[in-house]
Design a protein around this motif. Sequence first.
Motif, PDB file in Angstrom:
ATOM      1  N   VAL A 104     -11.128  -0.798  -0.979  1.00 44.73           N
ATOM      2  CA  VAL A 104     -12.499  -0.672  -0.478  1.00 44.73           C
ATOM      3  C   VAL A 104     -13.361   0.324  -1.230  1.00 44.73           C
ATOM      4  CG1 VAL A 104     -11.874  -1.386   1.855  1.00 44.73           C
ATOM      5  CG2 VAL A 104     -11.792   1.043   1.267  1.00 44.73           C
ATOM      6  N   ALA A 105     -12.770   1.342  -1.814  1.00 47.12           N
ATOM      7  CA  ALA A 105     -13.603   2.424  -2.364  1.00 47.12           C
ATOM      8  C   ALA A 105     -12.936   3.073  -3.563  1.00 47.12           C
ATOM      9  CB  ALA A 105     -13.892   3.476  -1.292  1.00 47.12           C
ATOM     10  N   TRP A 111      -4.592   2.638   0.990  1.00 47.40           N
ATOM     11  CA  TRP A 111      -5.451   1.534   1.415  1.00 47.40           C
ATOM     12  C   TRP A 111      -6.849   1.577   0.809  1.00 47.40           C
ATOM     13  CZ3 TRP A 111      -9.880   2.843   4.064  1.00 47.40           C
ATOM     14  CH2 TRP A 111      -9.923   4.122   4.609  1.00 47.40           C
ATOM     15  N   ALA A 112      -7.293   2.767   0.376  1.00 51.34           N
ATOM     16  CA  ALA A 112      -8.632   2.868  -0.211  1.00 51.34           C
ATOM     17  C   ALA A 112      -8.747   2.102  -1.532  1.00 51.34           C
ATOM     18  CB  ALA A 112      -9.015   4.333  -0.428  1.00 51.34           C
ATOM     19  N   ASP A 113      -7.609   1.722  -2.125  1.00 52.25           N
ATOM     20  CA  ASP A 113      -7.640   0.897  -3.331  1.00 52.25           C
ATOM     21  C   ASP A 113      -8.477  -0.363  -3.131  1.00 52.25           C
ATOM     22  OD1 ASP A 113      -5.983   2.606  -4.695  1.00 52.25           O
ATOM     23  OD2 ASP A 113      -4.189   1.377  -4.505  1.00 52.25           O
ATOM     24  N   GLU A 133     -16.760   4.533   6.606  1.00 54.20           N
ATOM     25  CA  GLU A 133     -17.459   3.445   7.296  1.00 54.20           C
ATOM     26  C   GLU A 133     -18.651   3.980   8.106  1.00 54.20           C
ATOM     27  OE1 GLU A 133     -14.313   1.563   9.486  1.00 54.20           O
ATOM     28  OE2 GLU A 133     -13.500   0.572   7.709  1.00 54.20           O
ATOM     29  N   ARG A 188      -3.172   3.106   7.358  1.00 54.87           N
ATOM     30  CA  ARG A 188      -4.244   4.007   6.936  1.00 54.87           C
ATOM     31  C   ARG A 188      -3.866   5.482   7.017  1.00 54.87           C
ATOM     32  NH1 ARG A 188     -10.427   2.040   7.654  1.00 54.87           N
ATOM     33  NH2 ARG A 188     -10.175  -0.007   6.713  1.00 54.87           N
ATOM     34  N   GLN A 231      -7.338   7.467  -9.213  1.00 56.90           N
ATOM     35  CA  GLN A 231      -6.816   6.483  -8.273  1.00 56.90           C
ATOM     36  C   GLN A 231      -5.296   6.404  -8.361  1.00 56.90           C
ATOM     37  OE1 GLN A 231      -9.522   5.587  -6.719  1.00 56.90           O
ATOM     38  NE2 GLN A 231      -8.536   4.432  -5.080  1.00 56.90           N
ATOM     39  N   ASP A 268       0.802  -1.230   0.000  1.00 55.60           N
ATOM     40  CA  ASP A 268       0.000   0.000   0.000  1.00 55.60           C
ATOM     41  C   ASP A 268       0.831   1.274   0.000  1.00 55.60           C
ATOM     42  OD1 ASP A 268      -2.313  -1.445  -0.123  1.00 55.60           O
ATOM     43  OD2 ASP A 268      -2.853  -1.216   1.986  1.00 55.60           O
ATOM     44  N   THR A 309     -18.697   7.765  -1.875  1.00 55.45           N
ATOM     45  CA  THR A 309     -17.305   7.428  -1.583  1.00 55.45           C
ATOM     46  C   THR A 309     -16.951   7.781  -0.145  1.00 55.45           C
ATOM     47  OG1 THR A 309     -16.742   7.883  -3.903  1.00 55.45           O
ATOM     48  CG2 THR A 309     -14.915   7.764  -2.340  1.00 55.45           C
ATOM     49  N   TYR A 357      -3.914   9.290  -6.488  1.00 57.95           N
ATOM     50  CA  TYR A 357      -3.999   8.977  -5.058  1.00 57.95           C
ATOM     51  C   TYR A 357      -2.832   8.079  -4.644  1.00 57.95           C
ATOM     52  CZ  TYR A 357      -5.746   6.120  -1.117  1.00 57.95           C
ATOM     53  OH  TYR A 357      -5.874   5.415   0.053  1.00 57.95           O
ATOM     54  N   VAL A 367     -15.632   5.058   2.599  1.00 56.08           N
ATOM     55  CA  VAL A 367     -14.314   5.231   3.212  1.00 56.08           C
ATOM     56  C   VAL A 367     -14.446   5.530   4.702  1.00 56.08           C
ATOM     57  CG1 VAL A 367     -12.260   6.702   3.280  1.00 56.08           C
ATOM     58  CG2 VAL A 367     -13.172   5.950   1.085  1.00 56.08           C
TER      59      VAL A 367
END
Length: 450
Positions: A334-335, A330-332, A421, A324, A300, A273, A415, A303, A419
């Motif tokens: 999940v979102a 890390w968002a790669d 949660e 994080r 992305q 990451d 988004t 980012y 992200v």
Amino acid sequence: MDFDVIVIGGGPVGENVAWRTAAGGLSTAMVEKELVGGECSYWACMPSKALLRSGHALAAAQRVKGVVGGSLDAAAVLERRTGFTSNWDDSGQVQWAESENIHVLRGNGEVTGEREVTVRGADGETVYRARHAVVVCTGSVPKMPPLDGIGDTPVWTSREATSAREVPDSLVVLGGGVVGVEMAQAWARLGSQVKLVVSGDRPLPKMEDFVGPLVAEGLQADGVEVLLNGRASSIKPGELTLQDGRTVRGSHILVATGRVPATKDAKPLTIDDSGLVSGVDGRWLYAAGDVTGRALLTHQGKYQGRAVGTAILERSRGFEPKERSAGQAWADHVAVPQVVFTDPEVAFVGHTAEEARAAGRDVKVVDLDIAVAGSSLHADGYKGRTRMVVDERTRTLVGVTFVGQDVAELLHSATVAIVGEVTVDRLWHAVPAYPTISEVWLRMLESYGL
């Protein structure tokens, strides 16, 4: 010829890495073999959206009573597109880089040793060394299908499709992905006779199952002939032959069958990451963007580039990026948000319902037509659809899809929810303004059961 950091690739991803490290005080060089600004600035995101925008604006106006007439001036649309590419002149981008203390090196960069980059340019070959890091940001290239005759047939790729100076009389588009559907609609609205050849039963097959049919309906309304289950077998100038014997003809053929990482073997570089490339000793080789195969999207990749630049800075100062933190992309996982700029637009983030179930999640799916006061004001006969995928264990969103006119601006709220949660119970108190299309959030939560 030493630098603290050498970035190979001067597209938006490489620019973000280089800006981050240079701003942090590390001497930084950026190698670019073509135009600084990369694919997005000259042959992808910017020119493609410029080609689409005028047609979208006209169609939007014509959906509201009281607007009479209207037509597109193709030459003016192409001129506007060219303005967004600065007529394929990167001098402005180079000036920006130099103003940020980024050294621009012209030529083809290659990693030729530990912390070593060889640049081959017009003035010959020069070897540079990096004290802290080498970052590979070489992007991706079009993937050519193994068709009989492909090597002997002049075809368009995304580059030709976004940089053409004239409207083709007729255009065959091979591929029902993002490039295929966007360029089919752009050129159809500019006056070309377009046929879109899709290998499966719908365009955009990786998205939720209702997306492709709605986009196909929008294309057909603009005169695009959509040929489903059309697997190509051979190609020659002006003609594409399908496995079932159908022949598709056009003055130009656009091959839009995907992209592969721009590496020697067309395989992605596996990273963690923070961007460190796996299997390389010494923690000096990084990668970001399309070349990693994680998410072939400019935003992305940028980012990831910001995360890599931050991680390099922190490690140069003796610190390790925290979990994080800004030094980890890390968002790669999940979102990943994406917009398909067709009419209707598609805006998607997170996981599809099928992906979520395959990952073992207990999910509840909420499907709704977009039918609120804001949408009815936005366009007469507004037609759209949305899906919300909720993880029942955590009561948080794991995926959201919107299809409809101008839904792209709804995407960032989804988004942020994923992200962050944010639970559906808390989202209930994020009150959407009236009368906007965002009121569909309230309808989704009501349908969920709140």
